[in-house]
Design an enzyme around this catalytic site. Structure first.
Site, PDB file in Angstrom:
ATOM      1  N   HIS A   7       0.853  -1.188   0.000  1.00 19.71           N
ATOM      2  CA  HIS A   7       0.000   0.000   0.000  1.00 19.71           C
ATOM      3  C   HIS A   7       0.889   1.238   0.000  1.00 19.71           C
ATOM      4  CE1 HIS A   7      -2.234   3.155   2.449  1.00 19.71           C
ATOM      5  NE2 HIS A   7      -3.037   2.976   1.420  1.00 19.71           N
ATOM      6  N   HIS A  66       1.719  11.094  -1.604  1.00 20.61           N
ATOM      7  CA  HIS A  66       0.400  10.856  -1.033  1.00 20.61           C
ATOM      8  C   HIS A  66      -0.380  12.174  -1.089  1.00 20.61           C
ATOM      9  CE1 HIS A  66      -2.122   8.940   2.449  1.00 20.61           C
ATOM     10  NE2 HIS A  66      -2.688   8.810   1.255  1.00 20.61           N
TER      11      HIS A  66
END
Length: 756
Positions: free
Chosen positions: A289, A334
């Site tokens: 992830h 992110h």
């Protein structure tokens, strides 16, 4: 003394210093010193080296790629959190000499040599630590200090007796071979010697037939035991005379038990041993992830090192989140956080160079989140097409066999067919048939894999289209501009073939309208609810279509959820934060350490049938034989490490806990009593027993802890493996640290029995 090889140690684009590197005579230690001052800077042990990478396979070496050619560059990667050592040799020949030499020393096939060298180095290191006055000798006071350092609390009279027995010169000190004798007496393995003598007629050696009897009766080797016995003697017997006589000494017997062949992990399962011709959906796939992050999810550092480490660890499913960057260059980070950024092109370049180092298996789902601005989307898709993507011919074969919608399992390609291919997981304009045969009449699909609320909002909108994954109303743009954007979007959309993102709207909806080429992503909370409410339906769904599970957005510290409950229903792509050590990553490493570490593990047969009745909450629904009993006798431990940051002179009180992870009925743990003040050679001799209803899904985790009666026990070491990979008999378990790295020579000695 030779100065060694002169190479450049590189820390950054501006920090490149020349250093002399040399392998010491013990063949286990490398030191390096400054060219200018001649002062030794540092040294490291070969046992600390995890792997050696050739070329520009680190963020640092990529930054100097224009200055130094790849054939002169290599990276030494260490276990644990120690930073990489990036080096540039003076020539390609010198670089190859170091790369191949280091690989020879760390290769598993060199285990007997490496094990011997590790032990020698370990002895030498302890001697140097205890020899406070550096006179090359050790008096009894120094020996007592050494025992404390080695995690041994020994009776003073017994310690003095061992000291005097080893002091052959009667000088009152130990030096050289005398210390080796003392160490051998200290490490005498009575439990192994007793086992050896049980099968040895004269108590001094095992003949070929006696060793064959041991292998057959205790180790449950059922074929070719005499041939295997001969192989083990040739490989592990240190005496040339004994090898010539085809006998095994007690030392050779111990070396065998401590070897890969004597490990609890079945050596036949270390290589590629499973059928790789099944559809993709029939495999558990090692998945990460936010792969680019190596710290937390809000302010952590983004680095290509995250991709390199994950790939080297066997991961085959990566995430790439692209966002607008300066000068028309997409960046990976992110989104909507303060994490650092890396250029998208660097990520693509890294993947192209490192994806096939450990495995030729496909990267089935390189998750791509495209940037939002128009020009950068174009550059984004152009860069993606530079990677070797699934060829059109393979996709056409899939379409041909799917026209009449035969059984679901026949529609998906296999890892074998997709070797050395990268599959993009993302949104797609229209159908797969449109990509191959021209545009069709079907309206483009709109989906969002990570945001349920956003996906629901998009489903409510009328007439929308996707431009590289971003929904845009048709009435917002002129026809000419719209046509241009569609062309730009199509370039990326065409790369998405077998992993088209679709929203999950229920199992009934999926059976009626979804295809095996599609994939849905679910949060861990959503997945748990489905497991609880519709366990069997979930298993059936995963028998013909891929499902990805991702961590909750609340896990900003990059913590992980347990992957086991997701594997219990057959979810293939269970994404974890690889940068975070703990039980969850132990389970991941334990499952995927088999099958050549290729990142693919074949699911049990009862989970590959779309009509299966299996439900993990009801073990009786499993097809096959009844429960089995796993009996583990925990015999002893060897040279267990001290707890990190412990007080000087502190000695651990070790206990062993065995944990079972699997279906709910199999979840269990038992532990031994603790042994007071002995981390060097504790003896437990305790038997633990477990009943496994679905052994095919079970993972076994051995944990050593330092007992503390007033607070939480401290972690010492662990080892995790799938039940299917357990080798019965007398076995050693070579312990790993909290972050999954080796801590030689720490181990447990156990006896394993499996009965129905």
């Amino acid at each position: 003394m030779q100065q060694g090889t002169l190479m450049r140690k590189v820390k950054s684009k501006s920090w490149k210093k020349q250093r002399y590197f040399k392998l010491q005579e013990d063949c286990m230690t490398i030191w390096y010193q400054s060219k200018r001052t001649g002062k030794t800077e540092s040294a490291f042990s070969i046992s600390d080296v995890e792997t050696v990478r050739e070329g520009h396979q680190s963020e640092v070496l990529q930054s100097v790629a224009e200055e130094f050619p790849p054939e002169r560059c290599f990276t030494i990667v260490f276990y644990g959190r120690r930073g990489n050592l990036d080096l540039v040799a003076g020539s390609a020949e010198e670089a190859q000499c170091w790369v191949q030499g280091l690989r020879q020393l760390i290769e598993p096939r060199c285990f007997p040599l490496t094990f011997f060298l590790v032990c020698r180095t370990w002895i030498r290191d302890w001697f140097q630590k205890a020899d406070k006055n550096r006179d090359g000798r050790m008096n009894f006071k120094e020996v007592q200090r050494l025992l404390k350092m080695m995690n041994v609390d020994m009776n003073e009279d017994h310690a003095l007796r061992l000291f005097q027995d080893a002091d052959k010169s009667e000088s009152g000190t130990l030096e050289g071979e005398e210390f080796v004798l003392f160490y051998k007496a200290l490490t005498q393995r009575e439990e192994v010697l007793s086992l050896f003598q049980e099968y040895s007629e004269d108590g001094k050696k095992l003949t070929l037939l006696e060793l064959a009897d041991f292998l057959r009766e205790e180790q449950l080797e059922d074929e070719g035991t005499e041939e295997l016995a001969m192989e083990l003697i040739d490989k592990y017997e240190p005496s040339e005379t004994a090898r010539a006589r085809h006998v095994l000494s007690a030392d050779g017997f111990l070396m065998y038990l401590c070897s890969l062949e004597g490990s609890i992990f079945n050596p036949q399962h270390r290589g590629l041993w499973q059928d790789m011709s099944q559809p993709l959906c029939h495999y558990f796939i090692s998945s990460s992830h936010n792969t680019y992050l190596i710290e937390d999810q809000l302010r952590g550092h983004s680095s290509i090192e995250g991709y390199i480490r994950a790939l080297k660890r066997g991961c085959r499913c990566l995430e790439v989140d692209c966002w607008d960057g300066p000068n028309g260059e997409p960046m990976v980070y992110h989104g909507h956080t303060f994490t650092s950024k890396i250029p998208f092109r660097e990520v693509v370049s890294t993947l192209g160079k490192t994806s096939w180092g450990n495995s030729s298996s496909p990267l089935p789902s390189m998750g791509m989140s495209p940037p939002s601005s128009h020009p950068q989307r174009y550059g984004h898709s152009t860069a993606v097409q530079g990677i070797s993507v699934l060829p059109e011919s393979a996709a056409r074969r899939w379409i041909c066999c799917s026209e009449n919608r035969p059984t679901y399992a026949s529609l998906s390609p296999s890892p074998q067919e997709l070797k050395h291919k990268i599959l993009l997981k993302g949104k797609k304009i229209g159908r797969l048939e449109d990509t191959l045969d021209g545009p069709g009449d079907e309206a483009p699909d709109v989906s969002d894999d990570d945001n349920g609320a956003e996906a629901e909002e998009e489903r409510r909108r009328a007439k929308v289209m996707l431009v590289d994954g971003a929904p845009i109303r048709r009435d917002q743009h002129g026809s000419a501009l719209q046509k241009d954007k569609e062309t730009l979007a199509q370039a990326l959309s065409d790369c998405v073939i077998y992993c088209k993102n679709v929203p999950f709207r229920g199992f009934q909806e999926a059976r009626s309208h979804s295809r095996p080429s599609e994939i849905s992503s679910l949060s861990e909370a959503k997945a748990r609810k489905l497991i609880r409410d519709e366990g069997n339906e979930f298993v059936r769904h995963n028998a013909w279509q891929l499902t990805r599970i991702y961590p909750s957005g609340m896990r900003t510290d990059s913590s992980n959820y347990s992957p086991q409950e997701m594997w219990n229903v057959g979810c293939q792509i269970v994404a974890l934060n690889f940068q975070t050590a703990g039980m969850e990553m132990d389970l991941c490493d334990g499952l995927f350490s088999q099958n050549g570490c290729c990142g693919y593990v074949l699911k049990p047969s009862f989970m590959r049938n779309k009509e299966t009745l299996f439900n993990p909450s009801d073990p009786s629904s499993r097809e096959g034989p009844g429960p089995i009993t796993l009996t583990i006798q925990v015999i002893s431990g060897q040279q267990l490490p001290k707890v990190a940051n412990s007080k000087e002179g502190a000695i651990i009180d070790p206990l062993v806990r065995v944990e079972i992870y699997g279906v709910p009925a199999d979840q269990a743990h038992q532990e031994t009593k603790y042994i007071e003040n002995n981390g060097f050679n504790p003896r437990w001799d305790e038997t633990l027993q477990f009943q496994l209803h679905v052994p095919e899904l079970a993972l076994i985790r051995f944990v050593v802890e330092d007992y503390d009666k007033t607070s939480r026990n401290d972690f010492v070491g662990q080892f995790t493996l799938a039940f299917a990979n357990i080798k019965p008999g007398y076995r050693h378990i070579h312990l790993l640290s909290k972050d999954g790295t080796s801590i030689p020579p720490s181990s447990l000695f156990v006896h394993i029995r499996i009965t129905e």
